[in-house]
Design a protein around this motif. Structure first.
Motif, PDB file in Angstrom:
ATOM      1  N   ASN A 149       0.796  -1.222   0.000  1.00 29.25           N
ATOM      2  CA  ASN A 149       0.000   0.000   0.000  1.00 29.25           C
ATOM      3  C   ASN A 149       0.831   1.275   0.000  1.00 29.25           C
ATOM      4  N   MET A 150       2.120   1.164   0.321  1.00 31.81           N
ATOM      5  CA  MET A 150       2.947   2.359   0.434  1.00 31.81           C
ATOM      6  C   MET A 150       2.952   3.186  -0.843  1.00 31.81           C
ATOM      7  N   LYS A 151       3.204   2.542  -1.983  1.00 25.24           N
ATOM      8  CA  LYS A 151       3.297   3.294  -3.231  1.00 25.24           C
ATOM      9  C   LYS A 151       1.949   3.860  -3.651  1.00 25.24           C
ATOM     10  N   LYS A 152       0.865   3.168  -3.244  1.00 28.42           N
ATOM     11  CA  LYS A 152      -0.474   3.647  -3.599  1.00 28.42           C
ATOM     12  C   LYS A 152      -0.863   4.869  -2.770  1.00 28.42           C
ATOM     13  N   LEU A 153      -0.483   4.851  -1.480  1.00 24.95           N
ATOM     14  CA  LEU A 153      -0.913   5.893  -0.563  1.00 24.95           C
ATOM     15  C   LEU A 153       0.009   7.107  -0.536  1.00 24.95           C
ATOM     16  N   LEU A 154       1.285   6.870  -0.774  1.00 25.02           N
ATOM     17  CA  LEU A 154       2.269   7.948  -0.598  1.00 25.02           C
ATOM     18  C   LEU A 154       2.654   8.611  -1.918  1.00 25.02           C
ATOM     19  N   THR A 155       3.050   9.871  -1.814  1.00 27.38           N
ATOM     20  CA  THR A 155       3.615  10.540  -2.977  1.00 27.38           C
ATOM     21  C   THR A 155       5.019   9.983  -3.195  1.00 27.38           C
ATOM     22  N   ARG A 157       7.782  11.534  -3.185  1.00 26.04           N
ATOM     23  CA  ARG A 157       8.711  12.122  -2.208  1.00 26.04           C
ATOM     24  C   ARG A 157       8.524  11.465  -0.838  1.00 26.04           C
ATOM     25  N   GLU A 158       7.270  11.261  -0.423  1.00 27.49           N
ATOM     26  CA  GLU A 158       6.997  10.614   0.867  1.00 27.49           C
ATOM     27  C   GLU A 158       7.573   9.201   0.883  1.00 27.49           C
ATOM     28  N   LEU A 162      10.639   7.759   3.434  1.00 26.59           N
ATOM     29  CA  LEU A 162      10.474   6.642   4.357  1.00 26.59           C
ATOM     30  C   LEU A 162      11.432   5.496   4.034  1.00 26.59           C
ATOM     31  N   VAL A 163      11.607   5.234   2.753  1.00 26.74           N
ATOM     32  CA  VAL A 163      12.528   4.162   2.344  1.00 26.74           C
ATOM     33  C   VAL A 163      13.949   4.463   2.816  1.00 26.74           C
ATOM     34  N   ARG A 164      14.406   5.706   2.637  1.00 24.21           N
ATOM     35  CA  ARG A 164      15.758   6.058   3.044  1.00 24.21           C
ATOM     36  C   ARG A 164      15.869   6.271   4.557  1.00 24.21           C
ATOM     37  N   ARG A 165      14.808   6.759   5.173  1.00 24.09           N
ATOM     38  CA  ARG A 165      14.841   7.040   6.615  1.00 24.09           C
ATOM     39  C   ARG A 165      14.937   5.760   7.420  1.00 24.09           C
ATOM     40  N   TYR A 166      14.220   4.697   6.987  1.00 23.09           N
ATOM     41  CA  TYR A 166      14.153   3.463   7.768  1.00 23.09           C
ATOM     42  C   TYR A 166      14.848   2.281   7.094  1.00 23.09           C
ATOM     43  N   GLY A 167      15.583   2.535   6.039  1.00 20.71           N
ATOM     44  CA  GLY A 167      16.364   1.486   5.409  1.00 20.71           C
ATOM     45  C   GLY A 167      15.523   0.383   4.796  1.00 20.71           C
ATOM     46  N   LEU A 168      14.426   0.748   4.144  1.00 19.29           N
ATOM     47  CA  LEU A 168      13.558  -0.244   3.514  1.00 19.29           C
ATOM     48  C   LEU A 168      14.117  -0.665   2.161  1.00 19.29           C
ATOM     49  N   SER A 191      11.151  16.339   8.053  1.00 17.18           N
ATOM     50  CA  SER A 191      10.458  15.845   9.236  1.00 17.18           C
ATOM     51  C   SER A 191       8.949  15.922   9.059  1.00 17.18           C
ATOM     52  N   ARG A 192       8.457  17.022   8.494  1.00 16.60           N
ATOM     53  CA  ARG A 192       7.017  17.177   8.287  1.00 16.60           C
ATOM     54  C   ARG A 192       6.489  16.170   7.271  1.00 16.60           C
ATOM     55  N   ILE A 193       7.255  15.961   6.221  1.00 16.36           N
ATOM     56  CA  ILE A 193       6.839  14.995   5.195  1.00 16.36           C
ATOM     57  C   ILE A 193       6.824  13.586   5.777  1.00 16.36           C
ATOM     58  N   GLU A 194       7.844  13.255   6.562  1.00 19.53           N
ATOM     59  CA  GLU A 194       7.921  11.940   7.195  1.00 19.53           C
ATOM     60  C   GLU A 194       6.723  11.712   8.110  1.00 19.53           C
ATOM     61  N   LYS A 195       6.403  12.711   8.919  1.00 18.20           N
ATOM     62  CA  LYS A 195       5.270  12.586   9.844  1.00 18.20           C
ATOM     63  C   LYS A 195       3.969  12.389   9.087  1.00 18.20           C
TER      64      LYS A 195
END
Length: 206
Positions: A149-155, A157-158, A162-168, A191-195
């Motif tokens: 669902n990540m690619k469907k829900l997120l832009t 950039r978002e 998340l992929v780079r922030r959490y090493g996915l 930070s705002r985009i991540e949240k």
């Protein structure tokens, strides 16, 4: 503490689920009784004492009963996976009704305390340092839901953040400042985009 019956074999569970389609009351009772350990397991994450443990087991049992009543094999999940979700939902609704957790809970905000008084976060439910079989089932289901669902829900950039922030996806973890450098934006904007992205994902896990 109560001693619960051992879980059913996969074959016997399938038999009970088939009988349940015909409104077999004995099969329904068997599924409930032999899955009470799921209730106890989930409840341990939220109860801060023996008294609250008993209360939450009663509440979690309602979730289990709902799972038995509503489970369909074509959901694509194992019954235990579906039952854990229903049990957790029932307990979380209980906490929210008592204002022990806010309706806008995020992955990293507290949703209760454990028996030692330590705060529990939603992310703690998904990531456990010492997972057992039940933990593996729940985590596997959560990760499957997120991944699909990540690619469907997120832009774009978002998703990237998340992929780079959490090493996915096998990527190396990066700090917000490092990500900001690659995107040429401020760290606070990252930070705002991540949240915002985490809030989107939180909704599908609820």
């Amino acid at each position: 503490m109560n001693t619960f019956l051992s879980p059913l074999s996969q074959e016997r569970e399938r038999e009970c689920l088939e009988k349940l389609k015909q409104n077999d009351k004995e099969a329904r009772e068997e599924l409930i009784l032999h899955n009470m350990r799921l209730v106890a397991h989930v409840t341990k994450k939220y109860a801060s004492g023996e008294e609250e443990m008993e209360e939450l087991i009663s509440i979690g049992t309602i979730g289990l009963i709902k799972a038995v009543s509503s489970f369909k094999a074509d959901y694509g999940n194992r019954f235990a996976t579906y039952a854990i979700r229903c049990i957790e939902n029932e307990i979380l609704m209980h906490f929210r009704s008592k204002k022990k957790s806010r309706a806008d809970v995020s992955l990293f905000e507290p949703i209760g305390t454990d028996k030692e008084g330590n705060q529990i976060h939603l992310v703690d439910i998904i990531e456990n340092e010492d997972p057992d079989v039940i933990e593996d089932i729940s985590m596997e289901n959560d990760l499957y839901i997120l991944k699909h669902n990540m690619k469907k829900l997120l832009t774009k950039r978002e998703y990237y953040i998340l992929v780079r922030r959490y090493g996915l996806d096998g990527m190396e973890e990066m700090t917000q400042r490092q990500i900001a450098g690659t995107l040429r934006i401020s760290r606070s904007y990252v930070s705002r985009i991540e949240k915002r992205a985490l809030e989107k994902l939180k909704k599908i896990l609820e």
